[in-house]
Each structure stands twice: as structure tokens, then as C-alpha cells.
Write an enzyme that holds these catalytic residues in place. Structure first.
Site, short mmCIF file in Angstrom:
data_model
loop_
_atom_site.label_atom_id
_atom_site.label_comp_id
_atom_site.label_asym_id
_atom_site.label_seq_id
_atom_site.Cartn_x
_atom_site.Cartn_y
_atom_site.Cartn_z
N THR A 144 0.83 -1.21 0.00
CA THR A 144 0.00 0.00 0.00
C THR A 144 0.87 1.26 0.00
O THR A 144 1.97 1.27 0.58
CB THR A 144 -0.97 0.03 1.21
OG1 THR A 144 -1.19 1.39 1.61
CG2 THR A 144 -0.44 -0.71 2.40
N SER A 179 -0.63 3.51 10.70
CA SER A 179 -1.53 2.58 11.42
C SER A 179 -0.78 1.27 11.58
O SER A 179 0.21 1.02 10.88
CB SER A 179 -2.84 2.33 10.65
OG SER A 179 -2.63 1.37 9.63
N TYR A 181 -1.93 -1.65 10.75
CA TYR A 181 -2.10 -2.39 9.49
C TYR A 181 -1.03 -1.99 8.48
O TYR A 181 -0.36 -2.85 7.89
CB TYR A 181 -3.51 -2.12 8.91
CG TYR A 181 -3.55 -2.22 7.40
CD1 TYR A 181 -3.42 -3.45 6.76
CD2 TYR A 181 -3.70 -1.07 6.60
CE1 TYR A 181 -3.42 -3.54 5.36
CE2 TYR A 181 -3.71 -1.15 5.22
CZ TYR A 181 -3.57 -2.39 4.61
OH TYR A 181 -3.56 -2.46 3.24
N HIS A 182 -0.85 -0.68 8.28
CA HIS A 182 0.14 -0.24 7.30
C HIS A 182 1.55 -0.66 7.71
O HIS A 182 2.41 -0.93 6.87
CB HIS A 182 0.07 1.29 7.11
CG HIS A 182 -1.18 1.73 6.40
ND1 HIS A 182 -2.27 2.25 7.06
CD2 HIS A 182 -1.51 1.73 5.09
CE1 HIS A 182 -3.22 2.54 6.19
NE2 HIS A 182 -2.80 2.24 4.98
N LYS A 185 2.30 -3.98 6.48
CA LYS A 185 2.60 -4.00 5.04
C LYS A 185 4.08 -3.64 4.81
O LYS A 185 4.71 -4.15 3.90
CB LYS A 185 1.69 -3.05 4.26
CG LYS A 185 0.21 -3.28 4.44
CD LYS A 185 -0.25 -4.64 4.00
CE LYS A 185 -0.69 -4.68 2.56
NZ LYS A 185 -1.40 -5.93 2.22
N1 LIG Z 1 -8.93 -2.12 -1.31
C1 LIG Z 1 -8.01 -1.18 -1.30
O1 LIG Z 1 -8.29 0.01 -1.51
C2 LIG Z 1 -6.57 -1.54 -1.05
C3 LIG Z 1 -5.60 -0.52 -1.11
C4 LIG Z 1 -4.27 -0.84 -0.89
C5 LIG Z 1 -3.89 -2.15 -0.64
N2 LIG Z 1 -4.86 -3.13 -0.57
C6 LIG Z 1 -4.42 -4.51 -0.30
O2 LIG Z 1 -5.01 -5.39 -1.24
C7 LIG Z 1 -5.29 -6.64 -0.64
C8 LIG Z 1 -6.76 -7.00 -0.89
O3 LIG Z 1 -7.58 -5.98 -0.33
P1 LIG Z 1 -9.16 -6.04 -0.44
O4 LIG Z 1 -9.66 -4.65 -0.38
O5 LIG Z 1 -9.56 -6.92 -1.56
O6 LIG Z 1 -9.50 -6.75 0.97
P2 LIG Z 1 -10.60 -7.87 1.29
O7 LIG Z 1 -10.65 -8.01 2.76
O8 LIG Z 1 -11.86 -7.58 0.57
O9 LIG Z 1 -9.92 -9.17 0.65
C9 LIG Z 1 -8.93 -9.92 1.30
C10 LIG Z 1 -9.40 -11.36 1.28
O10 LIG Z 1 -8.40 -12.17 1.88
C11 LIG Z 1 -9.01 -13.12 2.70
N3 LIG Z 1 -8.03 -13.53 3.73
C12 LIG Z 1 -7.47 -12.77 4.71
N4 LIG Z 1 -6.61 -13.49 5.42
C13 LIG Z 1 -6.60 -14.73 4.89
C14 LIG Z 1 -5.91 -15.93 5.19
N5 LIG Z 1 -5.06 -15.99 6.21
N6 LIG Z 1 -6.15 -17.04 4.42
C15 LIG Z 1 -7.00 -16.98 3.38
N7 LIG Z 1 -7.70 -15.86 3.05
C16 LIG Z 1 -7.50 -14.76 3.80
C17 LIG Z 1 -10.21 -12.41 3.29
O11 LIG Z 1 -11.22 -13.31 3.73
C18 LIG Z 1 -10.67 -11.57 2.11
O12 LIG Z 1 -11.66 -12.22 1.33
C19 LIG Z 1 -4.92 -6.51 0.83
O13 LIG Z 1 -3.66 -7.06 1.05
C20 LIG Z 1 -4.88 -5.02 1.07
O14 LIG Z 1 -3.96 -4.70 2.07
C21 LIG Z 1 -6.17 -2.84 -0.77
#
Ligand SMILES: NC(=O)c1ccc[n+]([C@@H]2O[C@H](COP(=O)([O-])OP(=O)(O)OC[C@H]3O[C@@H](n4cnc5c(N)ncnc54)[C@H](O)[C@@H]3O)[C@@H](O)[C@H]2O)c1
Length: 382
Positions: A144, A179, A181-182, A185
Site C-alpha cells: 500500500t 496505522s 495495518y500499514h 505491510k
Molecule cells: N482495497 C483497497 O483500496 C486496497 C488498497 C491498498 C492495498 N490493498 C491490499 O489489497 C489486498 C486486498 O484488499 P481487499 O480490499 O480486496 O480486501 P478484502 O478483505 O476484501 O480481501 C482480502 C481477502 O483475503 C481473505 N483472507 C485474509 N486473510 C486470509 C488468510 N489468512 N487465508 C485466506 N484468506 C485470507 C479475506 O477473507 C478476504 O476475502 C490486501 O492485502 C490489502 O492490504 C487494498
């Protein structure tokens, strides 16, 4: 390509599965339903109910005659993950399977501990499974832009050349998150950089900004294929939240002064960026980093755009500055570089009034399902 998509049930994971499948690749999707269960626990389920991952894959198969293999399980369970690598021997693994919410990670110690354990253990397991089964497999990891924070210098694409006392070296660009979380990452990036140096793995780390949007070209084929769309404080991203707030008649929730500036992208561009990264892989022994954003906005700019479009559509949209529950700079310098993915061929979908109107039209259909209690919970950083 054979592509293993971890976190396949998520906001980005599911549309990625159907994006790759649509283009003829063999897709294996994995998820443990963490996000679905957490949303039930915290009473913040997505606006539009989505079938579970197995059902979605079935629907996709009926519509397109393309098969997506689904496995429900925890990526932190090494034997489970390793068995998938042994069974499928993927060419690329796309790692979305993390706890992705900053507020979630700040709720209490247990949720902080879960975030650290889940995010770091999943990344460690992937590095080991790749090394044990096929070190040539390309790891694409979602990082991120929040890893960099908001430094008072230009943000380079992953790396920085430092000159010090007459000598020179290239380091990871300094990271300082706001945060827990960040912070995980950042630790992910460090872990992967370590294994790239030690084992010569092949890694692309995508520093992604907040994503917005409800649909992709593939999900438009059938409403049941829609990505899970969160608008709550825990799992929703800011623009998605503002649109739902506008439709619900809830004042748009700006935290503090609203000068917080970030790089954003349309969910359709996330699909492109991940696909371009997979089809033009990093080299063996390379940690390749891209800043995955297409344009920058302050929170106030986004709120004003949503207000304008919302009012043109007949909604009464107010903007309210709340005391900021987070600890972050509310006015700051922000100048990230993001040319790497454009060089690979990204064709951005920039944020226009038409795109906002399209999002409003979908949200309006589900107005009666909006849970107003989920909009603002005020999870505090201090
Ligand atoms: N959505 C955004 O704006 C955004 C921005 C920057 C980075 N990200 C990164 O992109 C990735 C996906 O984000 P998202 O928005 O789709 O989130 P999301 O929560 O919708 O999707 C993540 C999925 O991973 C699954 N998951 C989590 N831990 C798991 C594990 N141990 N085993 C199996 N499945 C697991 C969850 O059930 C979920 O369905 C993340 O790593 C997030 O940090 C997202």
C-alpha cells in the site's frame, strides 16, 4: 498461465479471478472467509449481498464455461498452502489474503495481534512454499502507498538512491506508516526483500492507493458477480463510503481538516495493474516495486466532487468535518511518482463525473439496505 489467487473472495480478489479467467488463464482461488466473518462480527456487511466464493465460481462457470478451482482454507496454515503449490505448480501467485483495514488493526490488542500474525505469516508461508516447490514462481504482493506515509519529500517508486559522505547506495524508500495495518505491510515488504536477497525469489510489490468502484467489465456480465462493496468505517474505502453516505443522506465524514492527500485508482485499473505485472514478470532475484495509483486527491476534493454529482442527481449532500479519530497529518506535501505501470501499458480510468454517476446509480438501487450504524464508528488511534 496458471495463477494462484490468495484472498479470492475479497473486494479485489474476486474480480481478479474472473479477469484472469476471462483472458484464458487457469485460476485457482483461495480464501478462508476472514473478511465475511469479521463483517458479521462487527455488523458491517457489504451493501450488496454476494454469493459465497464456491457459488460465485459456479455462476462464472455457467456463464462462460470457464472453470475456476476454489479452495477454502487459511493461507497461514503452511501445510494447506504447500499442498496447493504442490498440486497446481502455479506460474504466479497473487497475494491479497491479508487483514486489509487500518481501523480494524487499531480496535484493540487482539485485533492488532491478529493483523500482525495473519499478514506476516501469510507472506512468510508464500515465500517458503515458492522456494520449496518452484522458485521460478512469480510472487505478486499487494502493498500500500500508506507504507510511505506522507514524507516532506517526493515519493519515489519503491527505492531511493542515497549519497552519504561521498559514497552511494540504493535502499528501499523510507517507510513510516500511520496505522498498525500499514506497519504490517512495511514488514511484508521487508520480509520479501530479505528472501529476494537470500533465495533469489522473483517478486513484484504493488504499492496500491485506496481503490474505488463497484464493478468491472467481467462482473457486469451478471449482477451476482459483483465485488463485495463495503461502505462502513472498517472495511470501506473513502470514495465508496462517500457515495453511500450521500445516497443515505448522511453528511460526508471528513476527518479533521480534509487536506489528507492520497493516490487513488479505479478497481478496473487494479485489474490491469496486476495483470500487466503478471504477464511481464519481475526477474529472478528482483524485488520490483510499482506505485499503483493513477491520480491524487485530497479528501476534501473527493467530498466536493461527490457533493456536486450527488446534488445534480437530486440528493441533498452535506459535508461535515469530524474531529479526527486518527493520528495523521491533515495538511502536508504529497508528490508520489507513478510511471512504472504506465510504462508497462496501463490505460488509466481517471475519476470523472460520469464514473461517479455510474457508482451513484448502482448504490441508489440498494439504498434501503444501507446500515447507517456502520457508516461512522469513530475507531480512535490514541
Ligand atoms: N482495497 C483497497 O483500496 C486496497 C488498497 C491498498 C492495498 N490493498 C491490499 O489489497 C489486498 C486486498 O484488499 P481487499 O480490499 O480486496 O480486501 P478484502 O478483505 O476484501 O480481501 C482480502 C481477502 O483475503 C481473505 N483472507 C485474509 N486473510 C486470509 C488468510 N489468512 N487465508 C485466506 N484468506 C485470507 C479475506 O477473507 C478476504 O476475502 C490486501 O492485502 C490489502 O492490504 C487494498
Amino acid at each position: 498461465m496458471k495463477v494462484l489467487i490468495l484472498g479470492a473472495d475479497g473486494y479485489l480478489g474476486w474480480p481478479t479471478c474472473i479477469y484472469f479467467s476471462h483472458r484464458g488463464h487457469e485460476v485457482i482461488g483461495v480464501d478462508n472467509y476472514f473478511r465475511r466473518n469479521a463483517a458479521i462480527e462487527l455488523d458491517c456487511e457489504p451493501l450488496i449481498p454476494t454469493p459465497n466464493l464456491i457459488q460465485r465460481a459456479k455462476i462464472w462457470g455457467e456463464i462462460t464455461a470457464k472453470k475456476i478451482n476454489i479452495h477454502i482454507g487459511d493461507v497461514c496454515n503452511y501445510n494447506f498452502l504447500l499442498s496447493l503449490f504442490k498440486k497446481y505448480r502455479p506460474d504466479a501467485v497473487i497475494h491479497y489474503a491479508e487483514q486489509p483495514s487500518a481501523p480494524y488493526s487499531m480496535i484493540n490488542r487482539d485485533k492488532a495481534a491478529f493483523t500482525i500474525q495473519n499478514n506476516l505469516m501469510s507472506t512468510l508461508n508464500i515465500a517458503y512454499a515458492v522456494k520449496e516447490t518452484n522458485p521460478d514462481c512469480h510472487i505478486i504482493k499487494l502493498g500500500t502507498m500508506g507504507e510511505y506515509g506522507t514524507p516532506n519529500i517526493d515519493i519515489e517508486e519503491g527505492w531511493l538512491e542515497i549519497k552519504h559522505k561521498g559514497r552511494q547506495e540504493r535502499f528501499l524508500f523510507p517507510r513510516q506508516a500511520s496505522s498498525l495495518y500499514h506497519t504490517t505491510k512495511i514488514q511484508d515488504t521487508d520480509l520479501l526483500w530479505f528472501y529476494v536477497r537470500i533465495w533469489g525469489l522473483r517478486v513484484t510489490d504493488l504499492m496500491q492507493g485506496p481503490v474505488y468502484g463497484i464493478s468491472t467489465d467481467e462482473s457486469d456480465l451478471d449482477e451476482r458477480l459483483i465485488p463485495n462493496f463495503h461502505y462502513d468505517e472498517i472495511f470501506g474505502t473513502v470514495l465508496n463510503r462517500f457515495i453511500v453516505q450521500a445516497v443515505a443522506g448522511h453528511p460526508l465524514t471528513i476527518y479533521g481538516k480534509g487536506g489528507q492527500t492520497r493516490g487513488y485508482l479505479n478497481i478496473k485499473d487494479t485489474m490491469q495493474c496486476v495483470y500487466l505485472s503478471a504477464t511481464q514478470a519481475a526477474k529472478q532475484g528482483e524485488l520490483r516495486i510499482f506505485n499503483q495509483v493513477t491520480e491524487t486527491f485530497s479528501v476534501t476534493q473527493l467530498a466536493e466532487m461527490v457533493k456536486k454529482v450527488g446534488e445534480n442527481l437530486g440528493h441533498r449532500v452535506e459535508i461535515k468535518n469530524h474531529e479526527n479519530p486518527r493520528k495523521e497529518a491533515e495538511e502536508h506535501y504529497y508528490n508520489p511518482k507513478y510511471t512504472g505501470l504506465l510504462d508497462l501499458g496501463l490505460q488509466p480510468h481517471y475519476l470523472t463525473e460520469d464514473i461517479l454517476e455510474g457508482m451513484f446509480r448502482i448504490v441508489e438501487k440498494y439504498k434501503d439496505s444501507i446500515n447507517k450504524d456502520a457508516i461512522f464508528r469513530g475507531v480512535k488511534w490514541r
